[in-house]
Design an enzyme around this catalytic site. Structure first.
Site, short mmCIF file in Angstrom:
data_model
loop_
_atom_site.label_atom_id
_atom_site.label_comp_id
_atom_site.label_asym_id
_atom_site.label_seq_id
_atom_site.Cartn_x
_atom_site.Cartn_y
_atom_site.Cartn_z
N HIS A 18 -4.40 18.32 23.35
CA HIS A 18 -5.06 19.32 22.48
C HIS A 18 -5.83 18.61 21.37
CE1 HIS A 18 -1.48 22.04 23.72
NE2 HIS A 18 -2.55 22.56 24.30
N ARG A 91 -8.18 20.09 32.52
CA ARG A 91 -7.51 18.85 32.92
C ARG A 91 -7.78 18.53 34.38
NH1 ARG A 91 -2.17 21.23 30.44
NH2 ARG A 91 -3.41 23.02 31.03
N SER A 129 1.95 21.17 27.40
CA SER A 129 3.05 21.53 26.48
C SER A 129 4.33 21.76 27.28
CB SER A 129 2.71 22.80 25.71
OG SER A 129 1.53 22.63 24.97
#
Ligand code: ADP
Length: 167
Positions: A18, A91, A129
């Site tokens: 991030h 990604r 995450s």
């Protein structure tokens, strides 16, 4: 004109992936708002206020980055903030389908707001995450994946870990 970009997401918690996207976005926009989504459906490890505080603490040295919490429709929030664009990170191919759908839906809802995709440094392309939470909960070392304030907060949540920052 002040060009504003909104980077929305759960950020539960913020990772170096991030942070990489935020830094890249600051090169394109005059200001970047990291917007923590209030998504009651997703069970979060940190409250939205805690997530916001961790983003704030981790982006302190970056000028022109602010943090906010929003609920409701993202495009409505973006319009309220007079933002030019929504920023999302990409990604791998696996992100693509969902992100594509969401970008087109948001354009349908408000055609004046563009969605911009940014790719992180390759070493962060496998980072999420969810993965960080799983590794930490099993006692693994996440110090190379999250900024110091997040590492500290994760150590408190998972006392068995207690790794030191490598930055
Ligand atoms: P969401 O729940 O909205 O997917 P996340 O916090 O997981 O929120 O992600 C916010 C945005 O950041 C998404 O566009 C996601 O694809 C992107 N992102 C997450 N991890 C990375 C990473 N390692 N590199 C680049 N972009 C990422």
């Amino acid at each position: 004109m002040n060009k504003i970009g909104i980077y929305p997401g759960s950020f539960d918690p913020l990772t170096y992936g991030h942070v990489d996207v935020i830094r890249r976005a600051t090169h394109l926009f005059d200001s970047v708002i990291v917007a923590i989504a209030t998504n009651e459906a997703k069970k979060a490890l940190f409250s939205k206020e805690e997530r916001a505080e961790l983003v704030r603490a981790s982006t302190e040295e970056m000028d022109r980055v602010s943090v906010d919490i929003f609920d409701g429709l993202l495009v409505d929030y973006a319009a309220e903030q007079t933002a030019k664009a929504i920023i999302r990170g990409l990604r791998a191919i696996s992100d693509y389908e969902f992100e594509f759908q969401m970008a087109l839906m948001n354009r349908h809802l408000n055609h004046e707001i563009e969605t911009i995709f940014m790719m992180p440094k390759d070493k962060y392309t496998f980072l999420s995450s969810g993965m960080v939470k799983e590794v930490a909960s099993l006692g693994g070392d996440i110090s190379s994946f999250v900024p110091e304030p997040v590492l500290h907060a994760m150590n408190q949540r998972f006392p068995a870990t207690n790794f030191k920052s490598d930055s």
